[in-house]
Design a protein around this motif. Sequence first.
Motif, PDB file in Angstrom:
ATOM      1  N   LEU A   1       0.839  -1.475   0.039  1.00 55.02           N
ATOM      2  CA  LEU A   1      -0.050  -0.035  -0.042  1.00 55.02           C
ATOM      3  C   LEU A   1       0.785   1.297   0.049  1.00 55.02           C
ATOM      4  N   VAL A   2       1.994   1.174   0.804  1.00 52.52           N
ATOM      5  CA  VAL A   2       2.874   2.279   0.754  1.00 52.52           C
ATOM      6  C   VAL A   2       3.360   2.762  -0.822  1.00 52.52           C
ATOM      7  N   ARG A   3       3.663   1.482  -1.222  1.00 60.61           N
ATOM      8  CA  ARG A   3       4.526   1.542  -2.822  1.00 60.61           C
ATOM      9  C   ARG A   3       3.165   2.006  -3.623  1.00 60.61           C
ATOM     10  N   ALA A   4       1.908   1.700  -3.579  1.00 60.09           N
ATOM     11  CA  ALA A   4       0.901   2.113  -4.307  1.00 60.09           C
ATOM     12  C   ALA A   4       0.411   3.573  -4.232  1.00 60.09           C
TER      13      ALA A   4
ATOM     14  N   ILE B   1       2.568   8.397   5.229  1.00 61.84           N
ATOM     15  CA  ILE B   1       3.101   8.488   6.754  1.00 61.84           C
ATOM     16  C   ILE B   1       3.152   6.678   7.047  1.00 61.84           C
ATOM     17  N   ALA B   2       4.189   6.216   6.765  1.00 58.49           N
ATOM     18  CA  ALA B   2       4.372   4.513   6.741  1.00 58.49           C
ATOM     19  C   ALA B   2       4.756   4.289   8.122  1.00 58.49           C
ATOM     20  N   THR B   3       3.667   3.862   8.777  1.00 60.00           N
ATOM     21  CA  THR B   3       4.058   3.388  10.408  1.00 60.00           C
ATOM     22  C   THR B   3       4.320   1.962  10.476  1.00 60.00           C
ATOM     23  N   THR B   4       5.411   1.640  11.558  1.00 58.90           N
ATOM     24  CA  THR B   4       5.782   0.376  11.732  1.00 58.90           C
ATOM     25  C   THR B   4       6.137   0.370  13.327  1.00 58.90           C
ATOM     26  N   ARG B   5       5.737  -0.917  13.731  1.00 61.83           N
ATOM     27  CA  ARG B   5       6.043  -0.640  15.153  1.00 61.83           C
ATOM     28  C   ARG B   5       7.603  -0.984  15.530  1.00 61.83           C
ATOM     29  N   ASN B   6       8.194  -1.237  14.417  1.00 62.74           N
ATOM     30  CA  ASN B   6       9.708  -1.097  14.727  1.00 62.74           C
ATOM     31  C   ASN B   6      10.586  -0.549  13.576  1.00 62.74           C
ATOM     32  N   PRO B   7      10.801   0.578  13.673  1.00 60.72           N
ATOM     33  CA  PRO B   7      11.559   1.293  12.391  1.00 60.72           C
ATOM     34  C   PRO B   7      12.941   0.703  12.510  1.00 60.72           C
ATOM     35  N   ASP B   8      13.581   0.294  13.572  1.00 61.04           N
ATOM     36  CA  ASP B   8      14.956   0.091  13.273  1.00 61.04           C
ATOM     37  C   ASP B   8      15.358  -1.250  12.537  1.00 61.04           C
ATOM     38  N   THR B   9      14.238  -2.235  12.563  1.00 58.41           N
ATOM     39  CA  THR B   9      14.399  -3.283  11.759  1.00 58.41           C
ATOM     40  C   THR B   9      13.232  -3.450  10.442  1.00 58.41           C
ATOM     41  N   SER B  10      12.898  -2.449  10.264  1.00 60.37           N
ATOM     42  CA  SER B  10      11.970  -2.499   9.006  1.00 60.37           C
ATOM     43  C   SER B  10      12.959  -1.933   7.612  1.00 60.37           C
ATOM     44  N   GLU B  11      13.811  -2.922   7.223  1.00 65.68           N
ATOM     45  CA  GLU B  11      14.958  -2.394   6.318  1.00 65.68           C
ATOM     46  C   GLU B  11      14.138  -2.225   5.048  1.00 65.68           C
ATOM     47  N   GLU B  12      13.493  -3.018   4.585  1.00 67.35           N
ATOM     48  CA  GLU B  12      12.813  -2.690   3.064  1.00 67.35           C
ATOM     49  C   GLU B  12      12.061  -1.357   3.230  1.00 67.35           C
ATOM     50  N   LEU B  13      11.329  -1.189   4.191  1.00 66.81           N
ATOM     51  CA  LEU B  13      10.583   0.041   4.120  1.00 66.81           C
ATOM     52  C   LEU B  13      11.680   1.210   4.281  1.00 66.81           C
TER      53      LEU B  13
ATOM     54  N   ALA C   1      -3.036  -4.511  -2.922  1.00 65.43           N
ATOM     55  CA  ALA C   1      -2.620  -3.067  -2.643  1.00 65.43           C
ATOM     56  C   ALA C   1      -3.419  -2.177  -3.806  1.00 65.43           C
ATOM     57  N   ARG C   2      -3.109  -2.800  -4.966  1.00 67.55           N
ATOM     58  CA  ARG C   2      -3.542  -1.888  -6.061  1.00 67.55           C
ATOM     59  C   ARG C   2      -5.162  -1.535  -6.178  1.00 67.55           C
ATOM     60  N   GLY C   3      -5.677  -2.985  -5.886  1.00 64.64           N
ATOM     61  CA  GLY C   3      -7.011  -3.023  -5.692  1.00 64.64           C
ATOM     62  C   GLY C   3      -7.676  -2.054  -4.473  1.00 64.64           C
ATOM     63  N   ILE C   4      -6.909  -2.210  -3.157  1.00 65.21           N
ATOM     64  CA  ILE C   4      -7.458  -1.466  -2.430  1.00 65.21           C
ATOM     65  C   ILE C   4      -7.317   0.128  -2.635  1.00 65.21           C
ATOM     66  N   PHE C   5      -6.300   0.578  -3.192  1.00 62.60           N
ATOM     67  CA  PHE C   5      -5.943   1.958  -3.514  1.00 62.60           C
ATOM     68  C   PHE C   5      -7.088   2.258  -4.360  1.00 62.60           C
ATOM     69  N   ASP C   6      -7.423   1.656  -5.473  1.00 63.57           N
ATOM     70  CA  ASP C   6      -8.471   2.090  -6.182  1.00 63.57           C
ATOM     71  C   ASP C   6     -10.029   2.214  -5.521  1.00 63.57           C
ATOM     72  N   VAL C   7     -10.179   1.038  -4.917  1.00 59.51           N
ATOM     73  CA  VAL C   7     -11.370   1.120  -4.074  1.00 59.51           C
ATOM     74  C   VAL C   7     -11.568   2.369  -3.053  1.00 59.51           C
ATOM     75  N   VAL C   8     -10.384   2.657  -2.468  1.00 56.26           N
ATOM     76  CA  VAL C   8     -10.380   3.508  -1.385  1.00 56.26           C
ATOM     77  C   VAL C   8     -10.361   4.895  -2.003  1.00 56.26           C
ATOM     78  N   THR C   9      -9.629   5.274  -2.974  1.00 58.52           N
ATOM     79  CA  THR C   9      -9.556   6.758  -3.632  1.00 58.52           C
ATOM     80  C   THR C   9     -10.930   6.891  -4.303  1.00 58.52           C
ATOM     81  N   ASN C  10     -11.602   6.035  -4.724  1.00 58.31           N
ATOM     82  CA  ASN C  10     -12.908   6.063  -5.384  1.00 58.31           C
ATOM     83  C   ASN C  10     -14.116   6.212  -4.514  1.00 58.31           C
ATOM     84  N   LEU C  11     -14.097   5.751  -3.367  1.00 59.29           N
ATOM     85  CA  LEU C  11     -15.328   5.657  -2.296  1.00 59.29           C
ATOM     86  C   LEU C  11     -15.989   7.159  -2.345  1.00 59.29           C
TER      87      LEU C  11
END
Length: 265
Positions: free
Chosen positions: A44-47, A56-68, A237-247
């Motif tokens: 979803l972050v990427r989409a 604003i990409a939240t994670t409970r552990n930023p120190d180990t969120s390497e990919e993010l 994520a792509r589907g959720i993006f479309d659904v959410v932005t079009n609601l």
Amino acid sequence: MNNASNIVFVALITMVFSSALFGQDGSRETVLITGSNRGIGFELVRAFQEEGWNVIATTRNPDTSEELNAFAESHDNVFVERLDVTSVSDLSQLSEKYMGVSIDIIINNAGIYGDRALQEWGSLDSALFHQVMAVNVLAPMLIAETFIENVRASNHKKIISITSGAGSVSIENVSNGGIFYSVSKTALNMAIRKLASEPDNAEILFGLVAPGLTETDMLRAARPELLSRAHSPEESARGIFDVVTNLDSNYDGSPLNYDGSKINW
Ligand SMILES: NC(=O)c1ccc[n+]([C@@H]2O[C@H](COP(=O)([O-])OP(=O)(O)OC[C@H]3O[C@@H](n4cnc5c(N)ncnc54)[C@H](OP(=O)(O)O)[C@@H]3O)[C@@H](O)[C@H]2O)c1
């Protein structure tokens, strides 16, 4: 101040705060996503990033969120923040930091399934029940309550919670086992209906969207037998993006699938 000048004043203030945090991107639309370090949350972050949103990409552990972290380093519209969704102190620190900043969409994505063996008839585990309910039900409500003014100050004004067909009472055989998880998603659906019905929240769109069976760590650990029917997290994520932005205002609050189809309660 009359109503019109009040609206202009609030808009100006939120623009000032947003620009201070996001720099030149303060005028972009903004989404806050929980549990964004892996799985559907990360996609979803990427989409949203690809579509030019501030994320604003939240994670409970930023120190180990390497990919993010690596993704945020190469994209100046992605902001990684600490948020264990069950931590009141994380929530209050984050809301202080973003006070006055408009947030168009919040996506309550963070979720847990919980050990399947501990939610089987005959071995129901109370501690696990409380943990699943805290993450999947209470946290989305508290996050909505905490950031409601940020959302109110935005253009989209949407709070979306990621639900599951497993929480649908009317779908028979949707899920064998996983009692706590199903109960939590049913409760989440009701929780979101209740928040939507609060008179103060009339202008906020509260949505429920399910990603469908998705090949993530959750499905791999909890329901590996369903993997052959699952699609990729990118597709969800792509589907959720479309659904959410079009609601829009025609939406009746029902749970929707990532392809936009309705899921019965
Ligand atoms: N996959 C499916 O087939 C499926 C189907 C229907 C609905 N869903 C729903 O989709 C959402 C995302 O699931 P997923 O499949 O992407 O699962 P996942 O790969 O297991 O990812 C879950 C995410 O939630 C985060 N999380 C868990 N507890 C948290 C807490 N206390 N505070 C902050 N973050 C926390 C995890 O962070 P850590 O890395 O720190 O653990 C991780 O980022 C969930 O709400 C899930 O119920 C999934």
